[in-house]
Design a protein around this motif. Structure first.
Motif, short mmCIF file in Angstrom:
data_model
loop_
_atom_site.label_atom_id
_atom_site.label_comp_id
_atom_site.label_asym_id
_atom_site.label_seq_id
_atom_site.Cartn_x
_atom_site.Cartn_y
_atom_site.Cartn_z
N ARG A 100 13.39 -11.03 28.17
CA ARG A 100 11.94 -11.48 28.33
C ARG A 100 10.93 -10.31 28.50
NH1 ARG A 100 9.95 -16.49 30.80
NH2 ARG A 100 7.93 -16.43 30.03
N ALA A 149 10.87 -8.60 24.84
CA ALA A 149 10.15 -9.39 23.93
C ALA A 149 8.67 -9.16 24.14
CB ALA A 149 10.51 -10.76 24.16
N TRP A 150 8.16 -9.34 25.63
CA TRP A 150 6.74 -8.98 25.87
C TRP A 150 6.39 -7.88 25.27
CZ3 TRP A 150 3.79 -5.64 28.49
CH2 TRP A 150 2.44 -6.02 28.90
N TYR A 151 6.89 -6.68 25.37
CA TYR A 151 6.58 -5.39 25.14
C TYR A 151 6.38 -5.32 23.44
CZ TYR A 151 6.56 -3.31 29.67
OH TYR A 151 6.30 -2.89 30.91
N ALA A 152 7.37 -5.75 22.95
CA ALA A 152 7.53 -5.84 21.42
C ALA A 152 6.08 -6.69 20.73
CB ALA A 152 8.66 -6.52 20.87
N GLU A 153 5.69 -7.94 21.67
CA GLU A 153 4.59 -8.66 21.13
C GLU A 153 3.18 -7.65 21.45
OE1 GLU A 153 4.90 -12.13 23.35
OE2 GLU A 153 6.80 -12.83 22.48
N GLU A 154 3.37 -6.95 22.29
CA GLU A 154 2.23 -6.00 22.59
C GLU A 154 1.94 -4.64 21.67
OE1 GLU A 154 -0.40 -6.98 24.94
OE2 GLU A 154 0.82 -8.90 24.90
N GLY A 155 2.92 -4.61 20.88
CA GLY A 155 2.86 -3.66 19.91
C GLY A 155 3.57 -2.12 20.29
N ARG A 166 3.92 3.67 23.01
CA ARG A 166 2.96 3.19 21.95
C ARG A 166 1.72 4.06 22.08
NH1 ARG A 166 -0.22 -2.51 23.43
NH2 ARG A 166 -1.12 -1.02 24.91
#
Length: 113
Positions: A14, A17-23, A44
């Motif tokens: 989870r 996935a959150w970090y990936a969604e945040e770029g 990032r």
């Protein structure tokens, strides 16, 4: 898989996935040395983010983030310095986050310490 291991893996999935969604780019998951382990390492815009993930089924023993003690914070700082020193990438800074999965509730505390 033991239920506690499955819960921990679900929390790490989870968080990733959150970090990936945040770029963020996910650089490492469960990066280990003899000195310890970092659950999640992301980057990032030149910023290195070290994330400790804590998962619990209930708050009976407190909130998940409360398990990141001063001793754990110091260990994560040392591990992050070792990771950055061994990396071919130059980072402009390091941030320490804590991701918390409590039942179905998920949150990330950025700059937790």
């Amino acid at each position: 898989m033991h239920p506690n291991l499955a819960l921990g893996a679900a929390g790490e999935d989870r968080a990733a996935a959150w970090y990936a969604e945040e770029g963020y780019r996910i650089l490492e998951r469960n990066w280990r040395t003899n000195a310890g382990e970092i659950d999640l390492i992301c980057a990032r815009s030149g910023l290195l983010v070290v994330c400790e993930v804590k998962s619990r089924r209930s708050d009976r023993h407190g909130q998940p983030f409360e398990a990141v003690t001063r001793t754990k914070q110091q260990r994560l700082r040392r591990l992050a310095a070792a990771y950055a020193a061994g990396s071919a990438t130059y980072f402009t800074g390091i941030r320490f986050d804590v991701a918390s999965l409590l039942g179905q509730d998920f949150s990330v505390i950025e700059s937790a310490f």
